[in-house]
Design an enzyme around this catalytic site. Structure first.
Site, PDB file in Angstrom:
ATOM      1  N   PRO A  12       0.812  -1.227   0.000  1.00 55.22           N
ATOM      2  CA  PRO A  12       0.000   0.000   0.000  1.00 55.22           C
ATOM      3  C   PRO A  12       0.844   1.276   0.000  1.00 55.22           C
ATOM      4  O   PRO A  12       0.488   2.266  -0.640  1.00 55.22           O
ATOM      5  CB  PRO A  12      -0.823  -0.122   1.290  1.00 55.22           C
ATOM      6  CG  PRO A  12      -0.906  -1.581   1.547  1.00 55.22           C
ATOM      7  CD  PRO A  12       0.408  -2.123   1.105  1.00 55.22           C
ATOM      8  N   GLN A  13       1.975   1.253   0.719  1.00 53.34           N
ATOM      9  CA  GLN A  13       2.848   2.423   0.727  1.00 53.34           C
ATOM     10  C   GLN A  13       3.444   2.666  -0.661  1.00 53.34           C
ATOM     11  O   GLN A  13       3.530   3.802  -1.130  1.00 53.34           O
ATOM     12  CB  GLN A  13       3.975   2.229   1.749  1.00 53.34           C
ATOM     13  CG  GLN A  13       3.501   2.296   3.201  1.00 53.34           C
ATOM     14  CD  GLN A  13       4.607   1.932   4.173  1.00 53.34           C
ATOM     15  OE1 GLN A  13       5.339   0.959   3.965  1.00 53.34           O
ATOM     16  NE2 GLN A  13       4.738   2.697   5.243  1.00 53.34           N
TER      17      GLN A  13
ATOM     18  N   SER B 219      27.033 -17.309 -30.123  1.00 52.05           N
ATOM     19  CA  SER B 219      26.616 -18.455 -29.323  1.00 52.05           C
ATOM     20  C   SER B 219      27.853 -19.128 -28.741  1.00 52.05           C
ATOM     21  O   SER B 219      28.992 -18.752 -29.037  1.00 52.05           O
ATOM     22  CB  SER B 219      25.824 -19.440 -30.183  1.00 52.05           C
ATOM     23  OG  SER B 219      26.587 -19.837 -31.311  1.00 52.05           O
TER      24      SER B 219
ATOM     25  N   GLU C 238      28.459 -19.948 -13.953  1.00 53.58           N
ATOM     26  CA  GLU C 238      27.112 -19.476 -13.633  1.00 53.58           C
ATOM     27  C   GLU C 238      26.079 -20.374 -14.307  1.00 53.58           C
ATOM     28  O   GLU C 238      26.364 -20.990 -15.343  1.00 53.58           O
ATOM     29  CB  GLU C 238      26.927 -18.017 -14.076  1.00 53.58           C
ATOM     30  CG  GLU C 238      27.188 -17.777 -15.544  1.00 53.58           C
ATOM     31  CD  GLU C 238      27.456 -16.304 -15.856  1.00 53.58           C
ATOM     32  OE1 GLU C 238      27.602 -15.503 -14.930  1.00 53.58           O
ATOM     33  OE2 GLU C 238      27.529 -15.982 -17.059  1.00 53.58           O
TER      34      GLU C 238
ATOM     35  N   LYS D 268      23.237 -21.721 -16.660  1.00 50.87           N
ATOM     36  CA  LYS D 268      22.812 -21.368 -18.025  1.00 50.87           C
ATOM     37  C   LYS D 268      21.290 -21.296 -18.030  1.00 50.87           C
ATOM     38  O   LYS D 268      20.605 -22.322 -18.003  1.00 50.87           O
ATOM     39  CB  LYS D 268      23.306 -22.409 -19.027  1.00 50.87           C
ATOM     40  CG  LYS D 268      23.024 -22.037 -20.479  1.00 50.87           C
ATOM     41  CD  LYS D 268      23.612 -23.085 -21.430  1.00 50.87           C
ATOM     42  CE  LYS D 268      23.405 -22.676 -22.873  1.00 50.87           C
ATOM     43  NZ  LYS D 268      21.970 -22.617 -23.241  1.00 50.87           N
TER      44      LYS D 268
ATOM     45  N   ASP E 200      17.466 -20.960 -19.040  1.00 53.10           N
ATOM     46  CA  ASP E 200      16.688 -21.427 -20.185  1.00 53.10           C
ATOM     47  C   ASP E 200      15.648 -20.366 -20.521  1.00 53.10           C
ATOM     48  O   ASP E 200      14.478 -20.464 -20.151  1.00 53.10           O
ATOM     49  CB  ASP E 200      16.015 -22.759 -19.854  1.00 53.10           C
ATOM     50  CG  ASP E 200      15.483 -23.458 -21.096  1.00 53.10           C
ATOM     51  OD1 ASP E 200      15.818 -23.013 -22.208  1.00 53.10           O
ATOM     52  OD2 ASP E 200      14.736 -24.442 -20.959  1.00 53.10           O
TER      53      ASP E 200
ATOM     54  N   GLU F 200      19.653 -12.763 -19.854  1.00 57.58           N
ATOM     55  CA  GLU F 200      18.582 -13.693 -20.213  1.00 57.58           C
ATOM     56  C   GLU F 200      17.280 -13.268 -19.560  1.00 57.58           C
ATOM     57  O   GLU F 200      17.220 -13.058 -18.344  1.00 57.58           O
ATOM     58  CB  GLU F 200      18.958 -15.104 -19.745  1.00 57.58           C
ATOM     59  CG  GLU F 200      18.223 -16.202 -20.440  1.00 57.58           C
ATOM     60  CD  GLU F 200      18.949 -16.676 -21.699  1.00 57.58           C
ATOM     61  OE1 GLU F 200      18.478 -17.636 -22.314  1.00 57.58           O
ATOM     62  OE2 GLU F 200      19.998 -16.075 -22.049  1.00 57.58           O
TER      63      GLU F 200
ATOM     64  N   TYR G 160      24.547 -11.376 -17.826  1.00 61.87           N
ATOM     65  CA  TYR G 160      25.714 -12.260 -17.827  1.00 61.87           C
ATOM     66  C   TYR G 160      26.862 -11.719 -18.691  1.00 61.87           C
ATOM     67  O   TYR G 160      27.858 -12.406 -18.893  1.00 61.87           O
ATOM     68  CB  TYR G 160      25.337 -13.665 -18.294  1.00 61.87           C
ATOM     69  CG  TYR G 160      24.680 -13.737 -19.657  1.00 61.87           C
ATOM     70  CD1 TYR G 160      25.343 -13.348 -20.819  1.00 61.87           C
ATOM     71  CD2 TYR G 160      23.385 -14.221 -19.798  1.00 61.87           C
ATOM     72  CE1 TYR G 160      24.747 -13.423 -22.060  1.00 61.87           C
ATOM     73  CE2 TYR G 160      22.774 -14.310 -21.036  1.00 61.87           C
ATOM     74  CZ  TYR G 160      23.464 -13.913 -22.166  1.00 61.87           C
ATOM     75  OH  TYR G 160      22.869 -13.984 -23.399  1.00 61.87           O
TER      76      TYR G 160
ATOM     77  N   LYS H  87      26.308 -28.830 -20.812  1.00 60.13           N
ATOM     78  CA  LYS H  87      24.876 -29.081 -20.831  1.00 60.13           C
ATOM     79  C   LYS H  87      24.485 -30.163 -19.817  1.00 60.13           C
ATOM     80  O   LYS H  87      25.222 -31.118 -19.581  1.00 60.13           O
ATOM     81  CB  LYS H  87      24.430 -29.516 -22.234  1.00 60.13           C
ATOM     82  CG  LYS H  87      24.725 -28.490 -23.319  1.00 60.13           C
ATOM     83  CD  LYS H  87      24.106 -27.132 -23.046  1.00 60.13           C
ATOM     84  CE  LYS H  87      22.611 -27.124 -23.249  1.00 60.13           C
ATOM     85  NZ  LYS H  87      22.209 -27.184 -24.674  1.00 60.13           N
TER      86      LYS H  87
ATOM     87  N   CYS I  60     -16.884 -45.438 -14.748  1.00 67.32           N
ATOM     88  CA  CYS I  60     -15.666 -45.341 -13.939  1.00 67.32           C
ATOM     89  C   CYS I  60     -14.924 -46.674 -13.955  1.00 67.32           C
ATOM     90  O   CYS I  60     -15.523 -47.725 -13.688  1.00 67.32           O
ATOM     91  CB  CYS I  60     -16.040 -44.960 -12.501  1.00 67.32           C
ATOM     92  SG  CYS I  60     -14.648 -45.006 -11.349  1.00 67.32           S
TER      93      CYS I  60
ATOM     94  N   CYS J 287     -15.254 -48.205 -10.125  1.00 68.62           N
ATOM     95  CA  CYS J 287     -16.510 -48.658  -9.507  1.00 68.62           C
ATOM     96  C   CYS J 287     -17.650 -48.830 -10.491  1.00 68.62           C
ATOM     97  O   CYS J 287     -18.753 -49.225 -10.081  1.00 68.62           O
ATOM     98  CB  CYS J 287     -16.923 -47.697  -8.403  1.00 68.62           C
ATOM     99  SG  CYS J 287     -17.530 -46.096  -9.008  1.00 68.62           S
TER     100      CYS J 287
ATOM    101  N   CYS K 227     -16.262 -39.239 -11.877  1.00 72.56           N
ATOM    102  CA  CYS K 227     -17.043 -40.400 -11.455  1.00 72.56           C
ATOM    103  C   CYS K 227     -18.141 -39.928 -10.508  1.00 72.56           C
ATOM    104  O   CYS K 227     -17.893 -39.124  -9.609  1.00 72.56           O
ATOM    105  CB  CYS K 227     -16.139 -41.406 -10.755  1.00 72.56           C
ATOM    106  SG  CYS K 227     -17.031 -42.667  -9.808  1.00 72.56           S
TER     107      CYS K 227
ATOM    108  N   CYS L  77     -17.251 -45.358  -4.647  1.00 73.49           N
ATOM    109  CA  CYS L  77     -16.016 -45.539  -5.416  1.00 73.49           C
ATOM    110  C   CYS L  77     -14.802 -45.675  -4.496  1.00 73.49           C
ATOM    111  O   CYS L  77     -14.553 -44.816  -3.646  1.00 73.49           O
ATOM    112  CB  CYS L  77     -15.826 -44.352  -6.357  1.00 73.49           C
ATOM    113  SG  CYS L  77     -14.384 -44.503  -7.435  1.00 73.49           S
TER     114      CYS L  77
END
Length: 682
Positions: A35-36, A83, A121, A123, A125, A181, A233, A323, A417, A420, A435, A441
Site C-alpha cells: 500500500p505504501q 553463441s 554461472e 545457463k 533457459d 537472459e 551475464y 549441458k 468409472c 466402480c 465419477c 467408489c
C-alpha cells in the site's frame, strides 16, 4: 506549487520508486509495504497527468507504453551476440580446459601448474537480450536474433520490473550495452498456463516458450501481465569513457552495483576440478531452483586471457556451455490409462515405452485431460515427446506427426468409472470428467469418509484421518454406512487404540445417528454442495425421497442452485451404488426430525436480503450471526457483489469492506446489525 518544486518532487518520487523496485525485484528484500508503494506510485501518476511535459523515458510510469504498430523493427547489434560451444560430458570439458591451458602457456601468460580461474554461472533457459543504456537511461532492448540482427522489444522489456529504466549511481559510461537472459520462473509459468487453460487458449510447452511468447507481444500491456525476470551475464558495446576492469567477475559485480540483477549462484572456480565440482553441485540443486536451467556456462575470468584465446569462426575459445542431461525425449505411446482421483476426477495417463529422462526411467506421464489430448493430437501408437522437469510429474508435450502410423485412433473418455463402474459425466463448462459414485467408489473412499465424519457433517468425534486410514487399511470400512457396524473389539484392536478410546469412538458414532436433514445432505459429499446449499435443499424439499427424485428443473428452483450444481445432485442420486449406501445409513438408524416450514419473518429488515459477514464480531460468532440472519429470512453469501444488500463488518474488515464501498453496498457495524435485527444482548 512553483514549477521548480514540482520537478524536484517528481525527481524524488522517481528515485524513491526505483529504489523500492530495486529492493523488491533485485534484492528480494522489500523496504515498504505494497500500500505504501501504491501511494507513491499514485502520487507520481497524478503529477505526470497534470504536467505531461515532465514525463521522461526513465519514469516508472513508462514501463507500459503504447501498442507497437507494424511489428518489431530490426536492430543491428554493434557487437555480435555469439553463441557458445557445448560440452556434453566431463571429457569434453577437460578438453576445453586443456586447450585453454596450452594456448595461455604458449603465450607465457600462465605458469606451469597454475590453474585457470573460471567464472561459472547457471545457463538460464530463456531468451537472450541486449539492453542499451545511454547516459544511464535504457533506450533500447533487442533480442539476439541471428547474432547480428535482432528485434526491437524495448516497449516490452520496460515492463520487466527488475530491469532498471535508469542505472543506479553516477559513474556509468555514456554508452553501456548489457546482455542477459529474460526468463519466467516455474511458479509464474504454472500460473500463466492455468490462466491459458481457463480461457481455453493454447498453453505454453515450457517456461522458455512462455518467456519468448510474452516478450514478442505487440501490446506491452499483455507482457506486463506476465511476470518475467532477468539475469545479466555479459556486455556488448561500451564507450571509451569507462575503463573495463581486469576480470569478468569484476564487471558483473559493477553491473550489479548499477542495479542490474545477477545470478546469486555464480561462482569463481579453479581448473578442471573446480569445473566438475560446480557442475555436480548445481546439477544436485537444479530441481529445487524456482527457474529452469539447462546447464552451466564457464568463462575464463581474466579479460586479457579472453582476448589472447580469441574466437573460432563461430564461438569464443574462452567460454563453453556444459549441458545437463536432456529433459525432453522421444518414445512410443503404448496406451492411455485412466486414474480416478480422490475427488472422482478422471485423469488420462500415458503408458510409455520406458525411456530415460534426465537420468530417471519414465514409463508413465500425465496427459492432463481430454481437451489437452485433443489439442496436442496425441494418439496411441504415436512417437511422443516426453518432458520431465525436476520432481514434476513427467508430461507428454506432443506427438511427432511425421512418425505417426496409419492405424492410430482418437482417444475417447470412458462412460463408466474404471474403479466402480458408476457413470462418468463431464462437468459443465469444464474440462473435468468425474465419477459420480462418490459414496461407493474405492478411489474416493478416504476423502468421502473423512468428509462424512467432519464437524459440519455428521460430527463424529474421535474419527480423525489417522483412525480412518487404519480402518480402511484393515478392510473394516469401505463406505460411510460401515462405520455403524463397527465393534469395540475391531476398534480397540487397532494401533494406539485403548478400549476406553475405542468406546468413546463408538459412543460418538451412536450419537451421530441423531442429526438433521441438512447435515445429512452435506455429509454425502455431493460435488459443489456446501453447508449453505445443503440447508437450502433441506428447507426446499423437506424429505430425502423428494430430493432423490428431483430433476434439474426443480433443483434450480432452490436458492443458490444453478445448472451445474443441479446436475451434480441429479447425477449423484441416479447412481445405484450411492443409493445402496444411503439405504445402509438409514438402516443403521440415522434419522432426523421432520423439517418444519420456516416462513421468513416478513416484517424483518433482512427478509429477502443478501448479506455478507466480514471481520471479527464481539457480541457473537460469525456462525451465530449467520443463523440469526437466516432466521430473519436473509440469504448469507460468502462474497460481495452488486447483488449484496448489506455487509456486516466487524473489526479488522478487509477486502470485502473495500469492495462493498466501491460498489455502494450498505455497510452495517455490529451494533447497527444487532439493533436492526432486534437481537437481545446478553
Amino acid at each position: 506549487m512553483p514549477e521548480q518544486s514540482i520537478e524536484q518532487t517528481l525527481s524524488q518520487l522517481k528515485q524513491q520508486i526505483e529504489a523500492h523496485n530495486y529492493a523488491y525485484y533485485v534484492l528480494d528484500n522489500p523496504t515498504i509495504s505494497d500500500p505504501q508503494y501504491d501511494a507513491l506510485y499514485r502520487q507520481l501518476i497524478e503529477i505526470e497527468q497534470a504536467h505531461p511535459e515532465l514525463v521522461t523515458p526513465d519514469s516508472p510510469s513508462q514501463r507500459v507504453g503504447d501498442q507497437i504498430r507494424g511489428g518489431f523493427k530490426e536492430v543491428r547489434h554493434q557487437v555480435p551476440m555469439l553463441s557458445l560451444d557445448n560440452a556434453f560430458d566431463n571429457d569434453e570439458l577437460a578438453s576445453f580446459n586443456q586447450r585453454a591451458l596450452e594456448r595461455l602457456k604458449s603465450a607465457e601468460l600462465l605458469a606451469d601448474n597454475q590453474l585457470i580461474e573460471y567464472a561459472a554461472e547457471p545457463k538460464m533457459d530463456g531468451l537472450a537480450i541486449n539492453l542499451r543504456y545511454e547516459q544511464g537511461v535504457l533506450v533500447q532492448a533487442a533480442t539476439r536474433g541471428d547474432g547480428l540482427v535482432g528485434e526491437d522489444v524495448t516497449h516490452n522489456v520496460r515492463t520487466i520490473r527488475c530491469i532498471p529504466l535508469k542505472l543506479r549511481g553516477t559513474d556509468w559510461p555514456e554508452v553501456l550495452e548489457v546482455r542477459g537472459e529474460v526468463f519466467m520462473n516455474k511458479a509464474a509459468f504454472a500460473k500463466i498456463n492455468q490462466s491459458q487453460l481457463d480461457k481455453a487458449d493454447k498453453v505454453f510447452a515450457n517456461p522458455r516458450n512462455a518467456a519468448a511468447g510474452s516478450l514478442r507481444q505487440l501490446d506491452p500491456k499483455i507482457t506486463a501481465q506476465r511476470p518475467l525476470s532477468f539475469f545479466c551475464y555479459g556486455w556488448g558495446a561500451i564507450s571509451d569513457d569507462w575503463s573495463i576492469p581486469e576480470s569478468y567477475t569484476s564487471v558483473i559485480h559493477q553491473l550489479h552495483e548499477w542495479g542490474l540483477p545477477t545470478n546469486p549462484l555464480a561462482k569463481l572456480v579453479a581448473g578442471q576440478p573446480g569445473l566438475v565440482a560446480y557442475y555436480d553441485d548445481l546439477l544436485a540443486q537444479r530441481d529445487g531452483l524456482d527457474y529452469e536451467i539447462d546447464g552451466i556456462v564457464y568463462k575464463v575470468d581474466q579479460i586479457a586471457w579472453q582476448q589472447q584465446l580469441g574466437f573460432t569462426s563461430k564461438f569464443p575459445r574462452w567460454a563453453i556451455a556444459r549441458k545437463f542431461p536432456a529433459q525432453e525425449v522421444w518414445t512410443k505411446l503404448l496406451g492411455i490409462d485412466i486414474q480416478v482421483g480422490r475427488t472422482g476426477a478422471l485423469t488420462p495417463v500415458a503408458r510409455l515405452e520406458p525411456v530415460s529422462v534426465a537420468g530417471v526411467t519414465v514409463s508413465n506421464a500425465t496427459l492432463h485431460n481430454l481437451d489437452e489430448i485433443q489439442r496436442k493430437d496425441v494418439r496411441v501408437g504415436d512417437t511422443v515427446i516426453v518432458r520431465r522437469a525436476g520432481d514434476v510429474i513427467p508430461e507428454v508435450v506432443g506427438s511427432v506427426l511425421s512418425l505417426r502410423p496409419d492405424n492410430t485412433e482418437l482417444f475417447v473418455m470412458p462412460k463408466a468409472c474404471p474403479v466402480c463402474a458408476s457413470d462418468v459425466v463431464r462437468e459443465l463448462d469444464k474440462a473435468v470428467y468425474r465419477c459420480t459414485g462418490g459414496l461407493f467408489c474405492a478411489a474416493q473412499r478416504k476423502r468421502a469418509l473423512e468428509h462424512f465424519v467432519s464437524r459440519k457433517a455428521m460430527d463424529i468425534q474421535g474419527l480423525g484421518d489417522k483412525l480412518i486410514n487404519q480402518l480402511v487399511e484393515a478392510d473394516l470400512v469401505h463406505h460411510p454406512d460401515d462405520f455403524y457396524g463397527l465393534t469395540l473389539a475391531q476398534i480397540s484392536g487397532l494401533e494406539r487404540m485403548a478400549e476406553k478410546s475405542a468406546q468413546n469412538v463408538l459412543d460418538a458414532i451412536q450419537d451421530s445417528k441423531q442429526t438433521s436433514f441438512a447435515r445429512f445432505i452435506y455429509a454425502l459429499g455431493i460435488p459443489e454442495v456446501g453447508e449453505v446449499t445443503a440447508k437450502q435443499l433441506a428447507q426446499h424439499f423437506k424429505t430425502l425421497d423428494a430430493l432423490k427424485v428431483a430433476d434439474v428443473e426443480s433443483l434450480i428452483e432452490v436458492p443458490d442452485v444453478g445448472e451445474i450444481v443441479a446436475s451434480h445432485i441429479r447425477d449423484f442420486f441416479q447412481q445405484t451404488h450411492n443409493l445402496e449406501v444411503i439405504d445402509g445409513l438409514l438402516a443403521a438408524g440415522i434419522n432426523w426430525p421432520e423439517v418444519a416450514s420456516n416462513p421468513p419473518q416478513t416484517d424483518s429488515a433482512f427478509n429477502g436480503k443478501t448479506c455478507v459477514l466480514t471481520g471479527s464480531l464481539e457480541q457473537m460468532t460469525r456462525d451465530e450471526a449467520k443463523q440469526i440472519l437466516e432466521s430473519l429470512g436473509a440469504k448469507v453469501a460468502g462474497s460481495v457483489s452488486a447483488k449484496t444488500d448489506y455487509l456486516i463488518a466487524g473489526e479488522k474488515a478487509g477486502s470485502k469492506l473495500t469492495k462493498a464501498e466501491q460498489l455502494g453496498v450498505a455497510v452495517l457495524t455490529e451494533a447497527e446489525f444487532i439493533e436492526l435485527a432486534g437481537v437481545q444482548n446478553g
